[in-house]
Design an enzyme around this catalytic site. Structure first.
Site, short mmCIF file in Angstrom:
data_model
loop_
_atom_site.label_atom_id
_atom_site.label_comp_id
_atom_site.label_asym_id
_atom_site.label_seq_id
_atom_site.Cartn_x
_atom_site.Cartn_y
_atom_site.Cartn_z
N SER A 211 23.82 52.59 36.08
CA SER A 211 25.82 52.50 36.53
C SER A 211 26.55 51.81 35.32
CB SER A 211 25.92 51.72 37.59
OG SER A 211 26.38 51.93 37.91
N ASN A 212 27.49 51.28 35.66
CA ASN A 212 28.26 50.34 34.73
C ASN A 212 29.26 49.40 35.63
OD1 ASN A 212 31.46 51.14 35.92
ND2 ASN A 212 30.05 53.34 35.35
N ARG A 213 30.21 48.48 34.57
CA ARG A 213 30.33 47.25 35.45
C ARG A 213 32.30 48.14 36.34
NH1 ARG A 213 30.99 42.87 31.00
NH2 ARG A 213 32.24 41.62 32.90
#
Ligand code: CTP
Length: 400
Positions: A211-213
């Site tokens: 995923s990402n931030r």
């Protein structure tokens, strides 16, 4: 700073339910948001909470009795009804819902509702059996048919000790509903806006994902800004820590593929699409069906990634205003312009993710909005909700 509650006259009706204590919190939140709150307490409500409590919070007279000669407001409740931008009844008992459905006007609150032309929002609170009762359901249905908005009740623990449908919606949620009702006649009234938010999760195996931030805050703020200007909003949300915004249809998804399916479906009859989500560009080429185990002596693991489908490019409706986002760490405007052209966008909202006071996780953002004509409008640091309004300004102008 756009604030839909600033200087708005809210007539807050409070009726006799144990949820009265939440009405105190609601009044406080409304006052803090800049609203002018006139409280009307029914006589039963005064058994749960005093007029003094509300007076101390709102700094305005509180009406408890239609016939009280000491009260300037009770004698002039018609003027109060007329200056109200919205009448909110929270908590609303089965009794008040019945009285309103009949159009009774024998006390200060029912008389206020009958005398107002402002929208009315009702937040029921009662025992689950009373809410489920056919009489209450019929009364509520009759009010809804007349345009009265309802928020809740919600399921959960009830004062009776039972649990069921009957709890009053939380004040923070009611605040969202109040903004939505106040915004009904805004410049996006009758328009449908689809917004995406959050970072997608691409499964490696049943327990791990890439995923990402992204916090989702920017997309949620756009959805709320669009709601507060009258749009019907569908928020396609990848997992975030944020509560669902009130008055918005939220579709929860996880992966880029799920987001693609949901966005394509809901954008079909939409007027605008704002893709604030951080969609994974890559996903594991195949997700393992079982948890991936490490082998003795294994030092590396290769993960093969496959490109995901571009959502913005997949939505092909001529009349749709398409807004993309560009989160960049260098050459902000150049990269954003390339996205605008490459994805066939009407607008691109670019922000510099290396900036410490904006971007990921922050409540604020500093963006540049670039239109098809190539003109860039650079905005200073502002709340994400305000950025949402600046984006909606541009969408509204394009829809004219
Ligand atoms: N987007 C999309 N579908 C994808 C990926 C991204 O619709 N599969 C949208 C995002 O929601 C955002 C914009 O496209 O509005 C971002 O463009 P993108 O090129 O994906 O940005 P980055 O991933 O940052 O690209 P790059 O690595 O080229 O900087």
């Amino acid at each position: 700073m756009p604030n839909p509650l600033e200087n708005k006259h809210v007539a807050l009706g409070v009726t006799g339910s144990i949820a009265c204590y939440k009405a105190v919190n609601l009044a406080s939140k409304l006052v803090q948001a800049g609203a002018l709150v006139d409280v009307v307490l029914t006589p039963p409500a005064t058994h749960f909470v005093s007029a003094l409590t509300f007076r101390a919070i709102t700094h305005r007279p509180v009406v408890t009795d239609l016939w009280d000669p000491q009260s300037e407001l009770s004698m002039d409740h018609v003027a109060m009804a007329q200056r109200a931008d919205i009448v909110v009844i929270a908590p609303a008992t089965a009794d008040i819902i019945a009285k309103l459905s009949w159009g009774l006007a024998g006390d200060a609150l029912t008389a206020t509702v009958l005398a107002t032309t402002a929208p009315v929002l009702v937040a029921p609170a009662m025992d689950a059996h009373m809410w489920d009762n056919a009489a209450t359901q019929e009364n509520a249905a009759r009010l809804k048919a007349r345009g009265v908005a309802f928020a809740g009740p919600i399921a959960g623990h009830l004062a009776s000790g039972l649990s069921g449908m009957g709890r009053m919606a939380e004040p923070s949620v009611l605040l969202g509903h109040i903004k939505a009702v106040l915004g009904r006649k805004g410049d996006l009234a009758g328009r449908k806006v689809v917004v995406s938010a959050g970072g997608t999760q691409e499964d490696i195996d049943p327990v791990r994902f890439i995923s990402n931030r992204s916090s989702g805050k920017m997309g949620y703020a756009i959805a709320e800004a669009a709601r507060d200007r009258g749009a019907s909003v569908v928020l396609v949300a990848a997992p975030t820590a944020l509560p669902d915004p009130a008055g918005v249809a939220v579709v929860h998804v996880r992966s880029a593929q799920e987001m693609l399916d949901a966005v394509v479906k809901h954008a079909r009859d939409a007027d605008a699409l704002a893709m604030a989500a951080a969609v994974a560009d890559w996903r594991p080429a195949s997700a393992a069906a079982q948890k991936v185990k490490k082998r003795p002596g294994q030092d590396t693991l290769n993960l093969e990634l496959a490109k995901t489908q571009d959502i913005l490019a997949s939505v092909k409706s001529k009349r749709l205003v398409k807004v993309g986002f560009a989160a960049e760490s260098e050459d902000l405007e150049k990269n954003a312009r390339a996205k605008l052209a490459g994805k066939g966008l009407d607008l691109v909202v670019a922000n510099d993710i290396t900036s410490k006071d904006s971007g990921f996780g922050s409540d604020d953002n500093r963006v540049v909005i670039i239109g098809r004509d190539g003109k860039a409008v650079r905005h200073g640091l502002m709340s994400k909700y305000e950025v949402g309004h600046r984006v909606i300004d541009r969408i509204a102008a394009l829809l004219k």
